[in-house]
Design an enzyme around this catalytic site. Sequence first.
Site, mmCIF file in Angstrom:
data_model
loop_
_atom_site.group_PDB
_atom_site.id
_atom_site.type_symbol
_atom_site.label_atom_id
_atom_site.label_comp_id
_atom_site.label_asym_id
_atom_site.label_seq_id
_atom_site.Cartn_x
_atom_site.Cartn_y
_atom_site.Cartn_z
ATOM 1 N N CYS A 114 6.548 20.691 18.088
ATOM 2 C CA CYS A 114 5.244 20.392 17.488
ATOM 3 C C CYS A 114 5.303 19.241 16.491
ATOM 4 C CB CYS A 114 4.693 21.640 16.801
ATOM 5 S SG CYS A 114 4.460 23.032 17.931
ATOM 6 N N HIS A 258 -0.943 19.125 12.558
ATOM 7 C CA HIS A 258 -0.689 19.647 13.901
ATOM 8 C C HIS A 258 -1.611 20.823 14.142
ATOM 9 C CE1 HIS A 258 1.057 21.658 17.271
ATOM 10 N NE2 HIS A 258 1.539 22.642 16.531
ATOM 11 N N ASN A 288 -3.157 24.606 21.271
ATOM 12 C CA ASN A 288 -1.973 23.946 20.712
ATOM 13 C C ASN A 288 -1.312 23.117 21.809
ATOM 14 O OD1 ASN A 288 0.584 23.267 19.757
ATOM 15 N ND2 ASN A 288 0.963 25.265 18.822
#
Length: 331
Positions: A114, A258, A288
């Site tokens: 990520c 993020h 995500n």
Amino acid sequence: MINSYIKGVAHYVPEQVLTNDDLSKMMDTSDEWIKTRTGIHQRHTTGDTNLGPADLAVKASEILFDRYSIDRDSIDFVVFATSTPDYFVPGSGSIFQNKLGLKNVGVLDIRQGCSGFTYAITVADNFIKSGTHKNILVVGAEVQTTQLDFDDAGRGTAVLFGDGAAVCLVSATEKNKGVLSSHLHSDGRYIQELGTEYPSSKYKDIITGDDVKNRKHHIHMNGREVFKHAVRRFPEVITEGLEHNDLTMDDVSLVIPHQANYRITQAVQKSLNVPDHKIFSNIHKYGNTTAASIGIALSESLEQGLINDEDIVVLASFGAGFYWGSVIIKW
């Protein structure tokens, strides 16, 4: 003095949309359950198209070239961030270089999960400032949905992740703008809390039938542990970046974290006292998308006119590894 700045950003997501209601037909969940715990309404998936992250990145790059009138022959390096490469070996970079029709430029594959996009921009920034390159294409691309378990056992991760790609062109300039600083960190003590262990070169045959049967080649996550660390590390690394540049949140025009979970974003916002108009979220549309999420959010921020010349923009990430980081930019 040579600085590096982001000349342009673009993104692409697959056409197929997987809604929360779709997931409720595959597992014990509901639209309300998912939205309440994650903020996600839907995510995009490659489905059965057999498209990999390199393919999604090519599509995003074509949008970038067209939107900003960029000559692909001007690109002299690529940094490709993904946690879901097209091949086990090598990474997706050379596949992307070939499919996009770039010259035989250098390509660096990185796998920071990520935090891939913040790490990739940092690498590009330092190459630019060293004078070795002038136009570096930074890529964050993921195909996560092919390794999810769409059943009750896999619900904890299946509701979270989506597919997508973002690209940005980092270029050299002598103007007083661009990347001001980057701040990167890691802590491998928590490697077991989030990731995909198999296939692994540690084990004979890399992966066995039993490993597949036990789903060890699919992503796993300890949600509580990840949440606990994320809400601590995000504010820390954002504050670190601001203090390094003698800035405060009052100087910041936009924070782009993020897109992991909307509850995490809300906790970070509260911790730093960030007004609603200064923090960006689009997790409700994409879920995500790991290394692509910051780039997709940055692309949409520009499309919506939320970033203007001389604005201070903060990119921040946290994820598997654990890896986390921030990039402070003067637009």
